[in-house]
Each structure stands twice: as C-alpha cells, then as structure tokens.
Design a protein around this motif. Structure first.
Motif, PDB file in Angstrom:
ATOM      1  N   GLN A 320      -6.552 -10.478 -11.231  1.00  0.00           N
ATOM      2  CA  GLN A 320      -7.444 -11.382 -10.655  1.00  0.00           C
ATOM      3  C   GLN A 320      -6.717 -11.931  -9.349  1.00  0.00           C
ATOM      4  N   ASN A 321      -5.312 -12.065  -9.303  1.00  0.00           N
ATOM      5  CA  ASN A 321      -4.951 -12.396  -7.886  1.00  0.00           C
ATOM      6  C   ASN A 321      -5.203 -11.438  -6.988  1.00  0.00           C
ATOM      7  N   TYR A 322      -4.918  -9.999  -7.238  1.00  0.00           N
ATOM      8  CA  TYR A 322      -5.151  -9.099  -6.409  1.00  0.00           C
ATOM      9  C   TYR A 322      -6.565  -9.121  -5.947  1.00  0.00           C
ATOM     10  N   LYS A 323      -7.654  -9.351  -6.874  1.00  0.00           N
ATOM     11  CA  LYS A 323      -9.185  -9.285  -6.465  1.00  0.00           C
ATOM     12  C   LYS A 323      -9.396 -10.432  -5.555  1.00  0.00           C
ATOM     13  N   TYR A 328     -10.614 -12.549  -0.161  1.00  0.00           N
ATOM     14  CA  TYR A 328     -10.234 -13.117   1.306  1.00  0.00           C
ATOM     15  C   TYR A 328     -10.133 -12.353   2.183  1.00  0.00           C
ATOM     16  N   LEU A 329      -9.581 -11.017   2.128  1.00  0.00           N
ATOM     17  CA  LEU A 329      -9.303 -10.041   3.287  1.00  0.00           C
ATOM     18  C   LEU A 329     -10.940  -9.679   3.555  1.00  0.00           C
ATOM     19  N   GLU A 330     -11.716  -9.418   2.733  1.00  0.00           N
ATOM     20  CA  GLU A 330     -13.319  -9.076   2.997  1.00  0.00           C
ATOM     21  C   GLU A 330     -13.638 -10.215   3.974  1.00  0.00           C
ATOM     22  N   ARG A 362      -0.649  -1.642  -1.203  1.00  0.00           N
ATOM     23  CA  ARG A 362      -1.436  -1.068  -0.356  1.00  0.00           C
ATOM     24  C   ARG A 362      -2.252  -2.005   0.522  1.00  0.00           C
ATOM     25  N   LYS A 363      -2.860  -3.049  -0.166  1.00  0.00           N
ATOM     26  CA  LYS A 363      -3.929  -3.841   0.301  1.00  0.00           C
ATOM     27  C   LYS A 363      -2.891  -4.899   1.120  1.00  0.00           C
ATOM     28  N   LEU A 364      -1.835  -5.417   0.854  1.00  0.00           N
ATOM     29  CA  LEU A 364      -0.869  -6.064   1.763  1.00  0.00           C
ATOM     30  C   LEU A 364      -0.458  -5.246   2.963  1.00  0.00           C
ATOM     31  N   SER A 365      -0.352  -4.122   2.901  1.00  0.00           N
ATOM     32  CA  SER A 365      -0.014  -3.410   4.051  1.00  0.00           C
ATOM     33  C   SER A 365      -1.086  -3.431   4.960  1.00  0.00           C
TER      34      SER A 365
END
Length: 682
Positions: A320-323, A328-330, A362-365
């Motif tokens: 859930q933290n990842y999603k 937020y990135l979107e 990967r998303k953090l990168s």
C-alpha cells in the motif's frame, strides 16, 4: 448436533451465520455452512435454548444438547469426539492450509477406514478442498468427480464447477453449473451458483451474461439478507462494468460494495477499499485512490496485531505504501512520493518481500530521475538491478519447489487411488467367495419362500371365500328384509283402508299416526342385522297396539319383561318377532269365537341368554291352515320361510345366536300357538 446422554442426532436445527448464511441439520444431525474465522453462529431449535458460538478455527464443532430438570435443554459446544474416520477427516481439515502433505496423509488413512460410499465421498471432497487451496486445480477436479461418483451432492457439484473454472475448463464449468437442479439448492448455494456463472462469463469476456448472472445472485442475496454475498456481487458487477468501459456505472456499484463492506468485519472492509482504490487508479482519480489507501493502511495496522498476512496478500503495508507513492508520482507530487516509496522499501526489506522491494526501488529511481537527482537515481537503479537478480534466483527456487510439491501431491494422489483399487480388488475376491454361499442360501430360501407363498395363497383364498360368503349372506339378508317390509306395509295399509271404508275417519287418522311412527322405525332399522332389544320391544308394543286397535273385540294382549333383565345387553334382528305376532292375530285370534289373549313374555334363563315367548289361545295351526285359501297358504308359507332363512343365515354368521321353536300352546279345542325365541348375548 447430538443429545449428550444418548448421542442421538438432532435433525432440523436452524443454523444461521451473522451476515445471512443459513442451513439446517440433516437426519444424521450434520450441518455444513460457509463461515470465516470471527463469524458468529446462531443455533436455534424448539427443544433447547438458542446459543451463539464464535468461529475461532477451521476445526469441526459438535453441539451436545444436555437435558435439564425443566424438560428443556441447554447446549454445549466442544471439539468432536467422533469415530476414527471423522477424527481423521477433522485432522485433514485442520492441516489443510498449514501442511498439504500432512493433510493428505490424514485423508489417505481416512479412506482406508471408510466403510461407506458416503464416507468415501466426504474424504474425496476434502481432498479436493486441499488441492484447491494449494492451487492444484486439475487434481481438485479429479477428486471432486470421484466424490460425486460415490454420492451426488449439490455442495460437491458447486465445488467441481468452481474447480473447472480455476483450471480454465470454462465450458465444463458452465455445463456443471447448469446441470445442477436449482430447486434443490439452499439460498446460499443458489447465490453461489449465480456468482460462479458470472465468474466464468467474466473470464470468457461474455460481459452481458456475466452481469445478468451476478444480478440474479445479488437479488437473491438481498432478499435473504446474505450480506457477505451482497458486498461481493456489487463489487464483481462493478469490475465487469469497468472492464466494459462503463466507468460511471462501475463507480456506483463500487460505492455500494464499499458501503456494505464497512458493515462487515475490518478485514473485509479493507479488502473492498483496496479494490475501489485500484478502480480509482484505473480511471486516473489519484486523489481518491490515495485517500482510500491511507484509510486502508490505518485498518491494516490495527488488524496486523491479530492476523498475519503473507507477502502474496494485497493486505500488506509495503504494497500500500508503494501504491500510494506511485499515485503521488502520477500526480507529479514527487515530494510526497519519495517518503512513501522509501517506507515501502524499508517494510518490504524487513518482511523479505523481494517483489515489492524491487518494484518500489525501480519506482524510486524514476522519481529521483524526474527530480533531476541523478546520483540517487543511479544508486536506486543499481539496487534495482541487484534485486532483479535476487528475484530471478528466488523465482527459480520457487518454481523448483512448486514442481517438487506438485510431484509429491500427485504421488500421494496416485497412492490413494492405488489403495482404492487394492481395496476394490480385495472386496471383489471376498464378494466372489461369499457369492457361492449366497447361491446355496438362495436355493434354500427360494424353497422356503415357495412353501410360504403356497401357504399365503391358501390363506388368501380361504379369506376370500370367507369374505365372499359373508357378502352373499349380507346380500341374502338384505333381500329377505326387502321382501318382508312390503308384506308388512301391505297388511297395515289394508287396516287403514278398512277404517276409511267404514267412514271412520277419526279412527283411521289415529291409526295412521301410530302407523307412521312404526313405519319410520321399521325403515330406519331395515339396513341393520341387529338392533338393541330395548328398541325392538318398543316396536312390538307399537305394532301390537295397532293390531289390537283394529281387532279390539277379538283379543287382549300383555307384554311382560322380567325386571332382572339388563335389556341394553342384548340385541335382536329387526322385525324378527313381528311376523309371529301377526300370525297369532291374523290366523289364530281373529277366527276365535270368544275373545282371546295374546301374551309376549321376555325372561332371562341364563346369564348370557334370554327367552322371548309369544303365546296365543287362538284356533291353532291346524284349524287355521284348513280355513286358508290356497293363495293365503302360499303367502303365509313364504313369509315364515323368509323368517327361517334369516335365522339360518344369522346363526351361520354369528355362531348360533338365535333359536326359534314353534309348538301348540295347549291340548284343547282352541289349542293356540306358542313361539319361543332364544337369544344369546354377544
């Protein structure tokens, strides 16, 4: 459900689970109902107090009903003390989700202990449940089919249809669902059937049929208050509309499913929140998605203290933290995205969830790259590459383990089938050995049966002849009675006619009134073989009164009944005495030169016997016969002949109940006649 003292099963007990599931116990006291841990069972019956039990594990329960002083019952729930087979099945279900091999071992032992098709069916059904849980869907199909070959049940048929669907045998699944007789299903089962049909149509992209099936199930679930299914079906309908592209309709159904889920336990509520959050992500409503996932995180933190979620579960905080970070990135909110992704990586690392850790890294990168912090982006990407290698190695290990696990399950499955074949062969040999003994017994039993059949035939023939004889006797009695009544009526009407001819209307009216009373009584008794003696005496008094009324100058009469006789203890054929009185008056007393006397006396000679004596001092039988015309002699002979036949038939039917004796009254000029009727008690 059993009685504690006798261990007798208790059928027709109402079992209800909070949320709407309902069933009743069968004749063996057994019940099955779909529940989750934490659900509460309500158990009701007219003969004991309503009880409530919260489900704490997947072990079987036994309800023991104990008698108390006021003839009601109290109930106690305990773990089963069942026979060996039941204990093994319970153990298999206990380990079903913990240790597949151990659970299957218990099933193997249970099948070796099985002594009926019903027990075989139950064992293979549980084996199918084990295969379903461990995702061995083809084995599950095989086991459910074997279960149904032993005993066909709607529950196993529904499970087979679901197993076909999970194994992607979609047409077989539809055929199985459609072959089930819906009228035999409980409300829960019927909703499950429609849900299953909807699932198959959704997977095969036949969306309209899927929606129709889900809606039929939803209508039933609402009608019967099956709350968990109301939530599930609203959610599934929303998913189908979303797949069709009808997002607004999907949104409405998701809104309803979320409202219903919040009325249930926290785990179900958070599951639905995450489904709706995924939908909001799909329609790019990231703000609503973030809100829902944050709410879900709070609930997950609460329930994680009581429950342990494996890494494959969607209910993990790292996922859930990842999603949330991704949402937020979107939105382009990099500042909020980074801490959630870092939190996800930290939690995934502590829980050894390589998949989420890899994806979050990967998303953090990507976030660092968007923020133009290339050093951190490169560092995160290198971590990502390392994680990919670790995931690859782990996946290889998992594939190897899964292959080995499947081989072991298949081996155990084959061993069970082999045991079944060996047992079937042993039973075949045993059956062959006893077959010869059976043949010998069959010959002996056939001979005995033939003798018994002959005896039975002889008995039935005897009974039939007896019944036929009785029917003939009854018909003859009816015929004789029907001949007497017109004779009596004709004579009586002649008397009325004589009064009318002499212009004595008043006397005729009076006579006719008494005659009508007599006629009514005679006709009422015309269908009876016997009437109470008391009633016959009343009829005699009325009849003699009428005859005296006409021939007052010819005779007087008296009727004497012994005071010691219990008149109501005796019965007599109707109209038995009347012809003798008629003969005494018409053929004896009315030709007498002086006034004669008629006496009717009833006396008890023995405890079970009375004598009725009719005497007159008329001209006697010989003189009377000389005075008769040829026609009168024929009529009298016919009338007395009917009486004799009636007495003969009645004595044949009722074992010498009536005896009639006729003699001269005295040795004088007017000899008179004496008739003695002997009547025996029942």
């Amino acid at each position: 459900m059993i009685e504690s003292d006798t261990r007798n099963p208790i059928p027709d007990v109402n079992i209800e689970v909070n949320g709407g599931g309902y069933t009743v116990t069968d004749l063996s006291g057994k019940f099955r109902i779909e529940v989750s841990i934490g659900d509460e069972l309500t158990i009701r019956h007219k003969d004991f107090y309503t009880i409530y039990h919260t489900i704490t594990s997947n072990e079987r329960i036994e309800v023991r009903v104990e008698p108390i002083n006021d003839s009601n019952y109290k109930s106690k729930i305990s773990k089963s003390r069942l026979p060996v087979f039941k204990s093994l099945i319970d153990s298999a279900e206990t380990y079903l989700k913990k240790d597949a091999q151990k659970s299957i071992q218990f099933i193997t032992e249970a099948i070796s202990e099985s002594s009926s098709k019903k027990e075989n069916a139950e064992a293979y059904e549980v084996l199918g449940d084990i295969n379903i849980h461990w995702k061995q869907y083809d084995l599950a199909v095989s086991n459910y089919r074997i279960s149904l070959q032993n005993i066909e049940t709607n529950e196993s048929s529904l499970k087979l249809a679901k197993a076909y669907q999970l194994n992607k045998n979609y047409q077989e699944s539809l055929q199985t669902y459609n072959a089930i007789n819906k009228s035999e299903l409980s409300n829960w089962q019927l909703v499950t059937l429609y849900e299953g049909l909807g699932d198959v149509y959704r997977l095969t992209k036949v969306f309209e049929k899927s929606i129709n099936a889900y809606k039929e199930g939803l209508a039933l679930a609402k009608k019967h208050l099956i709350t968990p299914k109301v939530t599930d079906l609203n959610s599934k309908i929303a998913e189908v509309y979303n797949a069709k592209g009808d997002t607004q309709i999907a949104k409405n159904y998701f809104s309803e499913s979320l409202k219903q889920a919040n009325k249930q336990n926290k785990k179900r509520a958070v599951e639905e929140k995450l489904k709706v959050a995924d939908f909001q992500n799909n329609i790019n409503d990231y703000s609503t998605e973030i809100t829902l996932r944050k709410e879900a995180l709070n609930i997950i933190e609460e329930i994680e203290t009581d429950s342990i979620f494996d890494n494959e579960s969607p209910l993990t905080s790292q996922k859930q933290n990842y999603k949330i970070g991704n949402a937020y990135l979107e939105q382009g909110d990099l500042g909020n995205a980074i801490p959630y992704l870092e939190k996800s990586i930290e939690e995934a690392d502590s829980k050894e969830d390589l998949i989420v850790k890899k994806d979050a890294t990967r998303k953090l990168s990507e976030v660092y790259e968007s923020a133009e912090d290339y050093e951190k982006a490169l560092s995160a990407f290198q971590d990502y590459v390392d994680l990919v290698d670790q995931v690859y190695i782990k996946k290889e290990q998992q594939i190897s383990q899964a292959t080995r696990f499947r081989r072991e399950l298949t081996s155990k499955q084959n061993r069970i089938l082999s045991l079944e074949s060996d047992r079937a062969l042993s039973e075949s040999k045993y059956n062959f050995n006893i077959e010869q003994a059976k043949r010998q017994k069959l010959i002996i039993y056939s001979l005995i049966g033939g003798v018994l059949l002959l005896l039975l035939t002889a008995f039935l023939m005897f009974k039939y002849i007896k019944q036929q004889r009785l029917a003939n006797n009854l018909l003859a009695l009816k015929s004789l009675r029907s001949q007497m009544n017109p004779h009596f009526i004709f004579n009586a009407l002649n008397s009325v006619n004589s009064f009318i001819a002499s212009n004595d209307e008043r006397t005729a009216n009076k006579y006719l009134t008494d005659f009508s009373l007599l006629m009514r009584a005679v006709l009422e008794n015309s269908e009876e073989d016997f009437i109470p003696l008391e009633k016959e005496i009343t009829l005699l008094e009325l009849y003699t009164k009428l005859e005296h009324f006409r021939f007052q100058d010819k005779f007087d009469y008296s009727i004497k009944v012994d005071e010691n006789i219990t008149v109501e203890d005796f019965v007599i054929p109707p109209m038995l005495l009347q012809p003798y009185i008629e003969n005494a008056v018409w053929h004896g007393l009315r030709y007498k030169k002086t006034k004669g006397h008629l006496e009717i006396a009833i006396a008890q000679t023995e405890a079970d016997e009375i004598k009725i004596t009719i005497t007159d001092d008329g001209i006697g039988r010989e003189k009377s016969k000389a005075l008769k015309t040829e026609n009168q002699q024929k009529q009298n002979s016919k009338g007395m002949g009917n009486i004799k036949k009636r007495v003969s038939i009645l004595n044949d039917m009722y074992k010498d109940k009536v005896d009639v004796f006729i003699d001269d009254f005295k040795d004088e000029e007017d000899t008179g006649t004496k008739v003695v009727v002997t009547l025996k008690k029942d």
